[in-house]
Scaffold this motif. Structure first.
Motif, short mmCIF file in Angstrom:
data_model
loop_
_atom_site.label_atom_id
_atom_site.label_comp_id
_atom_site.label_asym_id
_atom_site.label_seq_id
_atom_site.Cartn_x
_atom_site.Cartn_y
_atom_site.Cartn_z
N PHE A 124 0.82 -1.30 0.07
CA PHE A 124 0.08 -0.03 -0.10
C PHE A 124 0.80 1.33 0.04
O PHE A 124 0.97 1.97 0.94
N THR A 125 1.54 1.49 -1.14
CA THR A 125 2.45 2.40 -1.42
C THR A 125 2.79 2.77 -2.82
O THR A 125 2.14 1.93 -3.48
N ASP A 126 3.45 3.59 -3.18
CA ASP A 126 3.71 4.01 -4.57
C ASP A 126 2.63 4.03 -5.62
O ASP A 126 2.45 2.96 -6.26
N GLY A 127 1.52 4.55 -5.34
CA GLY A 127 0.48 4.45 -6.24
C GLY A 127 -0.66 3.74 -5.78
O GLY A 127 -1.94 3.95 -6.31
N LEU A 128 -0.38 2.83 -4.92
CA LEU A 128 -1.66 2.14 -4.03
C LEU A 128 -1.68 2.65 -2.71
O LEU A 128 -2.16 1.90 -1.90
N GLY A 129 -1.17 3.81 -2.32
CA GLY A 129 -1.24 4.39 -1.05
C GLY A 129 -2.60 4.93 -0.76
O GLY A 129 -3.61 4.60 -1.31
N ARG A 130 -2.60 5.94 0.09
CA ARG A 130 -3.75 6.49 0.49
C ARG A 130 -4.70 7.48 -0.39
O ARG A 130 -6.17 7.42 -0.30
N GLU A 131 -4.00 8.00 -1.40
CA GLU A 131 -4.61 8.45 -2.48
C GLU A 131 -5.45 7.48 -3.30
O GLU A 131 -6.49 7.70 -3.79
N HIS A 132 -4.97 6.48 -3.35
CA HIS A 132 -5.50 5.28 -3.95
C HIS A 132 -6.83 4.81 -3.30
O HIS A 132 -7.97 4.47 -3.97
N PHE A 133 -6.94 4.89 -1.93
CA PHE A 133 -7.89 4.33 -1.29
C PHE A 133 -8.98 5.28 -1.59
O PHE A 133 -10.35 5.05 -1.82
N GLN A 134 -8.68 6.55 -1.70
CA GLN A 134 -9.66 7.69 -1.82
C GLN A 134 -10.26 7.52 -3.62
O GLN A 134 -11.28 7.78 -3.61
N ALA A 135 -9.41 7.30 -4.39
CA ALA A 135 -9.90 7.03 -5.69
C ALA A 135 -10.81 5.88 -5.72
O ALA A 135 -11.64 5.89 -6.62
N LEU A 136 -10.38 4.93 -5.03
CA LEU A 136 -11.23 3.85 -5.03
C LEU A 136 -12.65 4.02 -4.61
O LEU A 136 -13.78 3.95 -5.08
#
Ligand code: FAD
Length: 432
Positions: free
Chosen positions: A28-40
């Motif tokens: 859960f880092t490098d593109g799959l971190g917290r911004e990604h959770f928000q994108a989901l």
């Protein structure tokens, strides 16, 4: 767990700690971190995101944890499987945990019942992180009552032709293949005559009729209502025996009950941590919220019941490890309804003790609360779990010596009170 977990061995506790560390630093880092959770949550994910996620998980042996390593799995057991799911729910989102859970229970079903073709073309690439999987069980006319499914498959030479509709299907838009139960013989509601197929997502006749991803929570999976319209599937894509899939499905669901409960509990533990820390800092009337008994008793209640739910879950996982996935139906159902109802209650209570700011996206609480709500349906509604528990619990509790002839006629005697069935043991003792 909040307290010490004596239900796990030292190796298992280390496994869980290592999972958390690896997930936080490598997955859960490098593109799959917290911004990604928000994108989901905003349904702004992509096929590439999911491909990257399953690839990272496959490289670290988190897919199919209880499938032997020579088939691409983790070579461990059900206990490690649920610990992995807890860690994903805690470190990532339960949407990630759901995709990984599919590799756990579908992985085991494919391993246990699939032929060499299914192992080589689907199971092993899925566990290596090369394929995204989707489970297409629910239909418009049958959800909890899966045996009433109306999707059919008919034999046509060496192939099968599938027709029907499925709805609420996560990863419908991103899956490389679907895992699909159909009726191949028998009547509505029969458990005989249900077969399982693996269907390539790019097969002619697979249509996504409606995007369903914009629901209450649990977003970002590209969920859809889908149709199979004369979809031709090779005979080799039949899982196990024709018409004999019901026990495969119930065994798979036993494992899914545990993974779904466990990843929602992991997410609720995250919510509890956020809320507890917030209440230690937030002051009302010049003292921290955590000094108010109404607040800190809620934390005590959540911490205690969270540990109880983890223990129930680990107990059931051990039964499945010891006796196979088909065993432990009651223990799995107990762990599921208790764990999923509790995870939702914890997330909701965390929002309550944090107050209004919890409803904003400043903290992850409102997303967690929306996300874990679905756990009370996924893989079987809580009410259905209680129906399983009552059935098996009555069997355990039944005592032939109780009889029943005194029920409603207690003046004639009570079988558990003393030798003559009439007098309480204490009264007998006085007589002596
Ligand atoms: C966000 C989300 C994601 C999902 N993802 C998937 C997926 O990827 N693949 C998939 O196949 N399905 C998926 N589902 C479907 C899910 O598994 C079903 O919603 C669930 O099985 C319940 O079926 P149903 O919604 O048709 O409810 P119904 O079967 O219509 O039941 C409605 C309600 O009636 C009550 N009830 C039903 N049966 C009983 C009973 N026997 N005893 C007592 N009460 C009962 C329960 O309260 C239940 O919630 C998803 C659902 C949601 C909301």
């Amino acid at each position: 767990m909040i307290g010490a977990d004596t239900s796990l061995t030292a190796e298992e506790r280390t496994y869980l700690e290592d999972c958390v560390e690896t997930l936080q630093t490598e997955v859960f880092t490098d593109g799959l971190g917290r911004e990604h959770f928000q994108a989901l949550d905003d349904n702004e994910e992509s096929r590439a995101d999911w491909a990257e996620y399953v690839s990272r998980m496959g490289e670290r042996d988190f897919n199919g944890v209880a499938v032997p390593a020579d088939h691409g799995g983790g070579g461990k057991g059900v206990v490690e499987t649920v610990l992995t799911e807890q860690a994903v729910g805690y470190c990532g989102t339960i949407v990630h945990a759901c995709q990984t859970s599919l590799t756990q229970h579908i992985g085991r079903t494919l391993y246990d019942h699939g032929n060499d073709h299914l192992h080589e073309q689907y199971l092993e690439p899925m566990l290596d992180g090369e394929l995204v999987v989707s489970q297409a069980y629910t239909e418009p006319g049958s959800g909890t009552d899966l045996a009433n499914l109306e999707t059919t498959a008919e034999k046509a030479g060496d192939e099968w032709v599938i027709n029907g509709e499925k709805r609420f299907i996560d990863f419908a838009a991103y899956g490389d293949f679907y895992f699909v139960p159909v009726r191949t013989s028998g009547a509505d509601g029969d458990r005989e005559g249900v077969s399982l197929f693996v269907v390539d997502a790019d097969s002619a006749g697979v249509d996504l009729l409606e995007d369903q991803s914009d629901w209450h929570g649990f977003r970002g999976t590209g969920a859809a209502w889908m149709r199979f319209d004369n979809v031709h599937v090779p005979g080799a894509n039949l899982v196990g025996e024709e018409g004999a899939a019901w026990p495969y499905i119930t065994a798979e669901l036993n494992l899914e009950h545990l993974t779904v409960a466990r990843y929602c509990l992991g997410a609720s533990q995250r919510a509890l941590e956020v809320a507890a820390n917030y209440t230690m800092e937030r002051e009302v009337d010049d003292r921290p919220l955590s000094r108010l008994q109404a607040v800190n008793h809620e934390v005590a209640d959540m911490a205690t019941r969270l540990d109880a739910a983890y223990l129930l879950n680990t107990r059931a996982a051990r039964v499945l490890d010891r006796e196979g996935l088909g065993a432990g139906r009651m223990e799995s159902a107990m762990a599921k309804w208790y764990g999923n109802d509790l995870a939702h209650e914890i997330a909701d209570t965390c929002m309550q003790v944090v107050g209004g700011v919890a409803t904003t996206d400043k903290y992850p609480l409102e997303r967690l609360q929306r996300d874990v709500r679905v756990g009370r349906y996924l893989g079987g509604a809580s009410e259905v779990m209680k129906s399983i528990v009552q059935h098996d619990a009555y069997g355990e509790l039944a005592d032939d010596s109780f009889g029943g002839k005194y029920v409603g006629n207690e003046l004639e005697g009570l079988p558990w009170l003393g030798g003559d069935g009439r007098t309480a043991p204490a009264a007998n003792a006085d007589d002596d």
